[in-house]
Design a protein around this motif. Sequence first.
Motif, PDB file in Angstrom:
ATOM      1  N   ARG A   1       0.895  -1.232  -0.093  1.00 46.54           N
ATOM      2  CA  ARG A   1       0.034  -0.209  -0.059  1.00 46.54           C
ATOM      3  C   ARG A   1       0.921   1.164   0.025  1.00 46.54           C
ATOM      4  N   LEU A   2       1.951   1.335   0.597  1.00 48.71           N
ATOM      5  CA  LEU A   2       2.819   2.400   0.568  1.00 48.71           C
ATOM      6  C   LEU A   2       3.369   2.375  -0.456  1.00 48.71           C
TER       7      LEU A   2
ATOM      8  N   ALA B   1       0.651   4.128  -2.770  1.00 54.30           N
ATOM      9  CA  ALA B   1       0.461   5.478  -2.439  1.00 54.30           C
ATOM     10  C   ALA B   1       1.556   6.490  -2.772  1.00 54.30           C
ATOM     11  N   LEU B   2       3.053   6.217  -2.455  1.00 56.53           N
ATOM     12  CA  LEU B   2       4.129   6.775  -2.835  1.00 56.53           C
ATOM     13  C   LEU B   2       4.115   7.256  -4.328  1.00 56.53           C
TER      14      LEU B   2
ATOM     15  N   GLN C   1       1.798   9.901  -5.057  1.00 53.97           N
ATOM     16  CA  GLN C   1       2.610  11.154  -4.769  1.00 53.97           C
ATOM     17  C   GLN C   1       3.494  11.583  -5.833  1.00 53.97           C
TER      18      GLN C   1
ATOM     19  N   VAL D   1      -2.119   4.167   5.155  1.00 57.13           N
ATOM     20  CA  VAL D   1      -0.762   4.661   5.004  1.00 57.13           C
ATOM     21  C   VAL D   1      -0.504   5.551   4.193  1.00 57.13           C
ATOM     22  N   ASP D   2      -0.026   6.818   4.968  1.00 62.37           N
ATOM     23  CA  ASP D   2       0.283   8.028   4.448  1.00 62.37           C
ATOM     24  C   ASP D   2       1.464   8.428   3.736  1.00 62.37           C
ATOM     25  N   ALA D   3       1.490   8.483   2.436  1.00 57.29           N
ATOM     26  CA  ALA D   3       3.112   8.473   1.554  1.00 57.29           C
ATOM     27  C   ALA D   3       3.063  10.142   1.503  1.00 57.29           C
ATOM     28  N   GLU D   4       2.233  10.886   1.993  1.00 61.45           N
ATOM     29  CA  GLU D   4       2.675  12.479   1.723  1.00 61.45           C
ATOM     30  C   GLU D   4       4.155  12.835   1.764  1.00 61.45           C
ATOM     31  N   ILE D   5       4.856  13.461   0.810  1.00 67.96           N
ATOM     32  CA  ILE D   5       6.155  13.893   1.342  1.00 67.96           C
ATOM     33  C   ILE D   5       6.246  15.337   1.741  1.00 67.96           C
TER      34      ILE D   5
ATOM     35  N   LEU E   1       4.459   0.905  10.039  1.00 70.13           N
ATOM     36  CA  LEU E   1       4.576   0.093   8.998  1.00 70.13           C
ATOM     37  C   LEU E   1       5.005  -1.506   8.915  1.00 70.13           C
TER      38      LEU E   1
END
Lengths: 466, 466
Positions: free
Chosen positions: A123-124, A127-128, A131, B53-57, B74
Motif C-alpha cells: 500500500r505504501l 500511495a507513494l 504522490q 498508509v500516508d505517503a505524503e512527502i 509500517l
Amino acid sequence: MDRSALPETAFLAPDGANRAAVEALFAQASNLLLDLAGGAAARPPLRLDGRFVDAEIPQRPRPEGEILGGLRELLEDAMNPAHPGYIGHMDSLPSTFSVIGAMAAAAANNNLLSLEMSPSLSRLEVALMRQLAKLFGLPAGAGGVMASGGSLANLLALGVARNRAFDVAESGLCGQSAAPLLFASEAAHGSLQKAAMVLGLGRAAVVAVKSPRDRLCPRALAVAIAAARDDGKAPFAVVATAGTTVTGAIDPLAEIAAVAGEAGLWLHVDAAYGGALIFSRRERHRLAGIDLADSVTFNPQKWLYVAKSCALCLFRRRDDLEQGFRSPQPYMADAGGFTNLGELGPQGTRSAEVLKLWLTLQHFGHSGIAALVEGGQDLAARFRDGLARRPTVEICDAGDSNLVCFRPRDAADSVVASLQAELLRRGFFLSQPPYRGRRWLRIVALNPYCAAAEVAAFFAALDASL
Amino acid sequence: MDRSALPETAFLAPDGANRAAVEALFAQASNLLLDLAGGAAARPPLRLDGRFVDAEIPQRPRPEGEILGGLRELLEDAMNPAHPGYIGHMDSLPSTFSVIGAMAAAAANNNLLSLEMSPSLSRLEVALMRQLAKLFGLPAGAGGVMASGGSLANLLALGVARNRAFDVAESGLCGQSAAPLLFASEAAHGSLQKAAMVLGLGRAAVVAVKSPRDRLCPRALAVAIAAARDDGKAPFAVVATAGTTVTGAIDPLAEIAAVAGEAGLWLHVDAAYGGALIFSRRERHRLAGIDLADSVTFNPQKWLYVAKSCALCLFRRRDDLEQGFRSPQPYMADAGGFTNLGELGPQGTRSAEVLKLWLTLQHFGHSGIAALVEGGQDLAARFRDGLARRPTVEICDAGDSNLVCFRPRDAADSVVASLQAELLRRGFFLSQPPYRGRRWLRIVALNPYCAAAEVAAFFAALDASL
C-alpha cells in the motif's frame, strides 16, 4: 526444526531468546560499517590493488569474527563513493535513512509480490507512486510501480507501449509484418537498446535521431517518424531523455511531446537522472513538458541519494500498466480489487525498496532535496567556470544538469586515460566515458561533501597533472 | 555543497564528524528492528486490520523520532514471517547475516553495473556464481549472474535461449515465420508466461505439457515437441521445474534432459525453490540430472533464508550468456577482459545482493544449510503424517519437497477460505492457492522456529476449526 547444526545467531528467535547475541553481532557489523563510512576520506575513492576474492563455500560455519573480517576486506576494496574527491559516477554515497531502510526491508523480508505478503508495504508503494506522479504533474489516475533499477523501469514502459500498440502480449511479435520502431536521441541511454533486444524488437528498433548538443531535435524527430512510416515501418514510441549519461542533457520535452502526440506515439521520458530536478522550484523549469508524458522513469538511487537499487516507472494512466502488462499469477490469492504488484512489472518477488525512498523523503523533506539538487547544480557551475578558465582543456557540457565533461585539447585517448589515473592518485575519481568517438573525463557533481575547498584542490591537482 | 538545509544525520560525513549522531540513529533503528523481530511471536503472523498508509512527502525534514515511529507502524502492519505459526509462503524469516549484508550493500552503495563501480564485489559475484555452478554439477566454463528475483532469472535464461536459437538480438522477431515455442509442465511458474510476454514471444508461446502429479511427463513432452514441429512451429526450449509453487513437485530432470537433448532444445531448469536441496547429501538425489541443464534458476531468497531479493541464473557455458545477451553499454570504461556485469542481465545498475548470499553461506556453511533443508523436509513429513491421519481432509502432495496442500474433503472454496481465516485467528498462517480449479490450503514447511510443539498446536487448531 533442529537448529543445533547452526550458529546461535543464525536467526533472531521470534521470542527474543538470543536477542543479546544478535544485538552484539549487529553492533559489531554496524560499527564496521560506521568505521568504513566515517573513515571514507582516509581511503582512496577507488583502489586498483584489490585483493583476491575467495568465494569458497565453507563446509562448516565460519566464526563470526572471521566473516566480518572478510566483509571488511571486501568493503575496503570496494568503490568508495563517500570520499570527498569522488565525482566520477551517478552513484552517490547513500542517505543515512536509506541504509536504515535497506536493513528494515531485509529484516521484515516482506514480498511486494502480493498484498498478502506485504500489506502495509504494498500500500505504501502504491500511495507513494501516486504522490510522485502528482509531483511530476501527471493527472489523476496516474500511478506506477517500483523496479530494481532504471533499465527495468525503461523495459517496463516500452513493454507497455509495445503491447498497447500491437496487442502482442498473448500472441507475440512473430507474423507482425511492419517492424515496430522507437525513437530517441543519439545520447539516450543504452538500456533502450537492451530493452528493445529483450522485448523481441531487436536493438535495431531504436532509431537514434539527430541530437545537436545531445538534445533530441523535435524537427528531426518528426522527419524520422514520417520517413519510417513511408518505409513501411511501424513507429510506436518516442523516448525523451531528461539527463543523458555523459553530458546530462535534457531533451526539449514539451516540443517532443507535441511531435509524439501529433504522430500518435507513446511518449516515455527517461528521467532516471534528471527527474530529481522536479524537487527544486528553481530548477524544475528544465523538465517543463514532463507532465505530458505517457510514462516516466525516475531513479531515486541517483540524485536523490537513496541506496540502490531504487527506481520506478510512473504511468499517466495507471490503467495502461494494468491492461498493457498485467501477468496474472494464478497461484496468488486475489486481493479484493488491489492488483498484486508482482503482476505489474518485470519482476515478481521484490523487497520493500520503497522503504528506503519513503524514509529518505521523510528525513530530507522537499526542502532538503531541493537544497541538494540546487547544490549539485551550483557545484557543477564551479567546475565549469574553473575549466573554462583553462584554455588547454576542451569542455563538452550541455549545461542542463550537474555533469561536466572535459579533456585536454587535441590529446589522444591514452593521454586522457593517464590523466584520469593521475587525478585518481591525487584523490579525485572522475569517470572516463567514450563519447562521440573520443574519451572524456566526466565530473558528476553530486557529492555533498565536495565543496569549495575540494574544487580548489581539484584544480590544483588538475593543473599539476596536465 | 551547503548542507545546512539538511538534518545533521542526512549522511555520515566521510571524516566521521557526525559519527556519534549517526551511530545513535543506527542504534535506535536497529533496536526497533530487534524489538520487532525478537517479539515476532507476540504479534500475529498476518494482520488484516492494517492502518492507513500516508505517503505524503513533507515540505521540511521530519523529526527522526517521528520517522522511526512511522517505520514501526509500517512494520507492525507488515507480514510477519518470523512468527512460529507462519507456514504460508516460500518467504522465510531472514538469516541474520543477510540483514547485515543488506545494510552493508546499502552503506557501500557500490554498483554491480561495472567493475570500476564495484571492483571487489563484481569479482565476488563472478567467483561465487562459479562455485554454485560447480555445486550444481555444471562443468568448467559454467558461470552466471545474479538477478533481483527469480522472474528476472527465468527471463534471462529464456532470452539467451531465444537469441541463441533465432539470432534476433539485433533484428527482432518480426518477420520470423515460425512461431518460437517453449515447453514446460502444467505446474510451472507463471513467470514463464510473463517472460514469454516480455520477450515478444507472447504468453501463448508457453506450451503446458501434461504433468501427472505436477511432474512434466517426458513422453508427453517428446510428443508435444514433435507435434509442434509438424504444425510448423519452432520449439526452442524446455523448462523443467524443480519445486513447483503449489505442491513442490520436481520434474524428472534427467529424462527431460534426454528429450530436450534429442530434440536439440535448450534446457532450462527452474530450481528457484528446489535448488536448495543440492546442499543436502541426503536430499540432492531429487535433483539428479540438473547437471545436464543449459541454465538453472536458483533463488537463495527462498529456502536458503537470504533476505530478498537474492536470485541467480547459472549457465552451463558462460559464453552463451556473453554471446546471447551481452548489451554493450558504450559509456562504460572497458574492464580489461572482465565483462561488466551490467551488460549480462536484464538489469543495469544493481546493488551488491551477493553480499547477503556470501555472508549467509559463510555463517551457515554447507552443513548448516543441509540441516535446514533436511529439517524442512522432516517438518513437511510431520505435517503430511498428521493430515493423512485425518480422513476428513484431502491431501495434494508431490512428496518431493517441503510443501503440503490440503483441503476439507468435498468442501466449497468458500469453506477453505473460512478455514484459512480461522487458522489465522488461531495463529497459523497458511496460504490458499487456487490449484487445478479449486482452492487449497498450502503449508510451506521452512520455518526454523516451527517444531514439534507448533505442529501439535497446529493440529489442535485444525481439529477445532474443521
